[in-house]
Design a protein around this motif. Sequence first.
Motif, short mmCIF file in Angstrom:
data_model
loop_
_atom_site.label_atom_id
_atom_site.label_comp_id
_atom_site.label_asym_id
_atom_site.label_seq_id
_atom_site.Cartn_x
_atom_site.Cartn_y
_atom_site.Cartn_z
N GLY A 113 -43.24 32.64 -28.82
CA GLY A 113 -42.07 32.80 -27.97
C GLY A 113 -40.93 31.92 -28.45
N VAL A 114 -41.24 30.67 -28.78
CA VAL A 114 -40.23 29.75 -29.32
C VAL A 114 -39.64 30.30 -30.60
N ALA A 115 -40.46 30.96 -31.42
CA ALA A 115 -40.01 31.49 -32.71
C ALA A 115 -39.40 32.88 -32.60
N ASP A 116 -39.15 33.36 -31.38
CA ASP A 116 -38.50 34.65 -31.15
C ASP A 116 -39.31 35.85 -31.66
N ALA A 117 -40.61 35.69 -31.79
CA ALA A 117 -41.46 36.83 -32.15
C ALA A 117 -41.85 37.62 -30.91
N LEU A 118 -41.86 36.98 -29.75
CA LEU A 118 -42.20 37.61 -28.49
C LEU A 118 -41.20 37.19 -27.43
N ALA A 119 -40.86 38.09 -26.52
CA ALA A 119 -40.04 37.73 -25.37
C ALA A 119 -40.85 36.80 -24.46
N ASP B 41 -41.29 39.84 -36.33
CA ASP B 41 -41.59 38.76 -37.27
C ASP B 41 -40.98 37.47 -36.73
N PRO B 42 -41.68 36.35 -36.80
CA PRO B 42 -41.13 35.08 -36.31
C PRO B 42 -39.84 34.71 -37.05
N ALA B 43 -38.85 34.23 -36.31
CA ALA B 43 -37.59 33.83 -36.92
C ALA B 43 -37.73 32.51 -37.67
N VAL B 44 -38.69 31.69 -37.28
CA VAL B 44 -39.02 30.46 -38.00
C VAL B 44 -40.53 30.43 -38.21
N ALA B 45 -40.97 29.63 -39.15
CA ALA B 45 -42.40 29.59 -39.48
C ALA B 45 -43.21 29.02 -38.31
N LEU C 191 -47.17 27.69 -37.45
CA LEU C 191 -48.42 27.29 -38.09
C LEU C 191 -49.62 27.93 -37.40
N ALA C 192 -50.48 28.56 -38.19
CA ALA C 192 -51.71 29.14 -37.64
C ALA C 192 -52.68 28.01 -37.29
N GLY C 193 -53.15 28.00 -36.07
CA GLY C 193 -54.04 26.93 -35.65
C GLY C 193 -55.34 26.87 -36.41
N ILE C 194 -55.85 28.02 -36.85
CA ILE C 194 -57.15 28.04 -37.51
C ILE C 194 -57.09 27.56 -38.96
N SER C 195 -55.87 27.39 -39.50
CA SER C 195 -55.76 27.02 -40.92
C SER C 195 -54.65 26.02 -41.23
N GLY C 196 -53.62 25.94 -40.39
CA GLY C 196 -52.46 25.13 -40.71
C GLY C 196 -51.49 25.82 -41.66
N GLN C 197 -51.75 27.08 -41.98
CA GLN C 197 -50.87 27.82 -42.88
C GLN C 197 -49.69 28.41 -42.12
N GLU C 198 -48.56 28.57 -42.83
CA GLU C 198 -47.37 29.15 -42.21
C GLU C 198 -47.56 30.66 -42.00
N ILE C 199 -47.10 31.12 -40.85
CA ILE C 199 -47.09 32.55 -40.53
C ILE C 199 -45.64 33.02 -40.48
N HIS C 200 -45.35 34.09 -41.21
CA HIS C 200 -43.98 34.60 -41.27
C HIS C 200 -43.85 36.06 -40.85
N ASP C 201 -44.95 36.77 -40.63
CA ASP C 201 -44.84 38.18 -40.25
C ASP C 201 -45.73 38.48 -39.06
N LYS C 202 -45.38 39.54 -38.35
CA LYS C 202 -46.02 39.82 -37.07
C LYS C 202 -47.48 40.21 -37.19
N GLU C 203 -47.86 40.90 -38.26
CA GLU C 203 -49.26 41.28 -38.39
C GLU C 203 -50.15 40.06 -38.63
N ALA C 204 -49.67 39.13 -39.44
CA ALA C 204 -50.42 37.89 -39.64
C ALA C 204 -50.48 37.09 -38.34
N ALA C 205 -49.40 37.14 -37.56
CA ALA C 205 -49.37 36.44 -36.27
C ALA C 205 -50.41 37.01 -35.32
N ARG C 206 -50.46 38.34 -35.22
CA ARG C 206 -51.44 38.97 -34.34
C ARG C 206 -52.86 38.61 -34.75
N SER C 207 -53.11 38.63 -36.06
CA SER C 207 -54.45 38.32 -36.55
C SER C 207 -54.83 36.87 -36.23
N ALA C 208 -53.91 35.94 -36.47
CA ALA C 208 -54.20 34.52 -36.22
C ALA C 208 -54.44 34.25 -34.75
#
Length: 311
Positions: free
Chosen positions: A99-105, A219-223, A225-242
């Motif tokens: 929500g903070v990253a504007d990927a979700l209302a 897609d998130p407007a800013v990176a 971090l995926a909690g399970i890995s600490g990797q940056e997430i930049h697209d919505k499909e990766a966000a949903r999966s994480a």
Amino acid sequence: MNQRFAVLCPGQGGQHPAMFDLLRNDARGNAILQRYALDRRLGHPLDAVLQDDRLLFANRHAQALVAAAGLAAWEALREALPAPALVAGYSIGELTAYGVADALAPTDVLDLAIARAGYMDACLAHAPQQQGLMSVGGMRTDEAQEVLRRHGAFMAIETGFDTLIAGGRSETLLAAQRQFEAAGARTGMLPVGIASHTPLMETALAPFAEALHAASFNDPAVAVLAGISGQEIHDKEAARSALAQQLTHAIRWSSCMDACAERGIGMALELGPGSALSRMLRERHPHIECRSLSDFRSLAGAQKWLQSRLA
């Protein structure tokens, strides 16, 4: 002054009766909070939930409350601030982070938080034994994991080289607790009645993944971090999966904190409630200046602090 800053979104456990006071005492913050219609979403008047610990810490309310507090605070602060370089969320806070990253209302975040809690609670119907979370400190993480494995419990969140949150059925946690304390480790049961981020949440995975795919995700407007890995997430499909995977996989919060340092973060603001994330980041990476909203007497004070550091 390093202008790269991160926003940290906490998980449940830090709720308290005054958790919305900063928002309610700010005209813009109070208007945002009213727009969230929490009375309707929670099925109870907000004040009734805040004043009754049984309601306040019930999973079905706690996740939405924590998300609402963080999202409303960020909405009230963000117009006067540059975009953060990173957003990181702890447990349910990872949903807040999108929500903070504007990927979700914000209202979609709240509805997903309520759905997530419902799916997790339903796991108890499949395994009716009581569940919980327990903090463990003073023992190397690999050694602590071996104790947990021996008793049929799991690491739910890794927070440091010798600290973690364990999850499991209550009887397995109590058995592990006795062994930890006999070895001189510190333990403490948390006010969460469900074994988040462990395989015990397996039956919540499919319905929550379906809810995530039905939501209007960008897609998130800013990176983030995926909690399970600490990797940056930049697209919505990766966000949903994480977001789906973190129901059943351990959160690597230490990796998220290290990612902040590796990416040149110089300061961080933790959204409410509580200050556990800012304390952990400050202890692990002392050069990062960390504050929590709970450190301030007003949203205006927090905004002024951020602006002075980011000028």
